[in-house]
Design a protein around this motif. Structure first.
Motif, PDB file in Angstrom:
ATOM      1  N   LYS A 118      37.765  42.998  28.978  1.00 47.74           N
ATOM      2  CA  LYS A 118      37.838  42.082  27.836  1.00 47.74           C
ATOM      3  C   LYS A 118      39.288  41.705  27.526  1.00 47.74           C
ATOM      4  O   LYS A 118      39.557  40.659  26.927  1.00 47.74           O
ATOM      5  N   VAL A 121      42.312  40.392  33.010  1.00 47.83           N
ATOM      6  CA  VAL A 121      41.477  39.646  33.966  1.00 47.83           C
ATOM      7  C   VAL A 121      40.890  40.572  35.021  1.00 47.83           C
ATOM      8  O   VAL A 121      41.606  41.338  35.667  1.00 47.83           O
ATOM      9  N   CYS A 299      42.823  32.212  36.256  1.00 55.60           N
ATOM     10  CA  CYS A 299      42.350  33.102  35.197  1.00 55.60           C
ATOM     11  C   CYS A 299      43.522  33.854  34.567  1.00 55.60           C
ATOM     12  O   CYS A 299      43.564  34.076  33.353  1.00 55.60           O
ATOM     13  N   ARG A 303      44.444  31.482  31.531  1.00 54.70           N
ATOM     14  CA  ARG A 303      43.555  32.219  30.635  1.00 54.70           C
ATOM     15  C   ARG A 303      42.134  31.640  30.594  1.00 54.70           C
ATOM     16  O   ARG A 303      41.486  31.635  29.537  1.00 54.70           O
ATOM     17  N   LYS A 305      38.099  31.816  31.810  1.00 53.64           N
ATOM     18  CA  LYS A 305      37.198  32.943  32.030  1.00 53.64           C
ATOM     19  C   LYS A 305      36.796  33.025  33.495  1.00 53.64           C
ATOM     20  O   LYS A 305      36.545  32.005  34.136  1.00 53.64           O
ATOM     21  N   LYS A 309      32.082  37.641  36.389  1.00 52.44           N
ATOM     22  CA  LYS A 309      32.648  38.669  35.520  1.00 52.44           C
ATOM     23  C   LYS A 309      32.157  40.067  35.922  1.00 52.44           C
ATOM     24  O   LYS A 309      31.243  40.209  36.733  1.00 52.44           O
TER      25      LYS A 309
END
Length: 331
Positions: A118, A121, A299, A303, A305, A309
């Motif tokens: 969270k 990266v 990423c 920044r 997402k 993930k």
């Protein structure tokens, strides 16, 4: 530190097997200004002679003294989460080659890596998400003209001895259960595709088999059967014991069909009562890896997402573990 050209100044690659070498060669070719460090237990002298490398170590803590700005984790799957947590705790971004782990990890470790991701990266390397065809299909399906997918079939067949021509396949990670081998994990790309296109899957049945063709102690054939609320039949068929290569994703709705041939690089789309439309894509095996590396750098720098993930990697491992529990003959 991120270089002015949107890439890390120092990049560490953990593990120099086939995928680690592939990333290394692409970085040296496409991003020649990046300083490359290698963490590996391989013979260091042979690596120095083969590649232009700025730093080499076989000690994980020693690698921190080199101060990498990003890390590619390419060692066996059994070490992925341990290494990812190690670097994320140091606030160093990581690209974790698929799968995220073996599925045998402690639940506590999954919670730790999810929490760490969270604030730093962390990208899971399901590289098929970076194919041009995947992007095309995502955009096509998002316009809702195709309608809800009611049937999905994901098939990948290949011959393990052909995967790495310079290595005895029986000695490869793919053939060793303790390192995360077996077709279920090695070809889990198709599980990730199914989750990407169809959402959370209720796994109904699973069969894990060893054909006996390869003289290895892991499963080389897998059949998974599942469903979602709108897609009543999902089939995932994986093997690396077939000499004929196939990699097909087939989707069906009440409005038509989609066939994505991943080896021959085309997508066929056919709506009811209309002619089939074929879209061809460039046959360059490196495009998806270059796209994934660029995405990882973006990423970090911009920044944005991650496309894939940590949570996505955990969802794949959840399917893997459920398949193992359902199958009565899990090796």
């Amino acid at each position: 530190m991120i270089h002015e050209n949107n890439h890390p100044e120092r990049l560490l690659i953990c593990g120099l097997g086939s995928i680690g070498k592939r990333y290394l060669k692409l970085i040296l070719e496409k991003w020649p200004n990046i300083k490359i460090g290698i963490f590996t237990s391989q013979q260091l002298s042979s690596i120095k002679d083969s590649f232009k490398i700025d730093f080499i170590t076989d000690n994980l803590k020693e690698s921190l003294k080199w101060k990498p700005n990003a890390v590619f984790i390419c060692n066996p799957a059994s070490l992925h989460i341990e290494y990812a947590i190690f670097f994320l705790k140091m606030n160093i971004p990581v690209l974790i080659e698929k799968p995220l782990g073996t599925g045998n990890e402690n639940i506590k470790d999954f919670k730790i890596i999810e929490k760490l991701s969270k604030n730093c990266v962390a990208l899971v390397g399901y590289v098929l998400r970076h194919e041009e065809e995947f992007k095309y299909l995502n955009n096509f399906l998002s316009n809702n003209k195709f309608g809800d997918i009611t049937y999905g079939n994901f098939k990948c067949s290949s011959w393990l001895p052909d995967w790495r021509k310079n290595l005895n396949y029986t000695k490869s990670v793919s053939a060793k259960k303790k390192l995360g081998g077996g077709v279920l994990l090695e070809l889990s790309h198709e599980i990730d595709l199914a989750l990407s296109f169809l959402g959370k899957i209720d796994l109904i049945d699973a069969k894990l088999e060893n054909s006996g063709k390869l003289n290895i102690d892991v499963e080389d054939k897998v059949y998974l059967f599942g469903k979602t609320e709108t897609c009543k039949q999902i089939i995932i068929n994986l093997d690396f014991c077939s000499k004929e290569k196939h990699r097909i994703t087939y989707l069906k709705s009440k409005n038509g069909t989609i066939k994505w041939n991943l080896f021959d690089k085309y997508i066929d789309i056919k709506f009811l009562n209309q002619e089939k439309k074929r879209i061809n894509f460039k046959k360059d095996p490196n495009i998806k890896y270059i796209n994934q590396i660029e995405h990882f750098f973006n990423c970090i720098n911009k920044r944005i997402k991650p496309i894939c993930k940590i949570e996505d990697g955990i969802m794949v491992l959840d399917i893997v573990n459920r398949a193992r529990r359902i199958s009565n003959n899990y090796l």
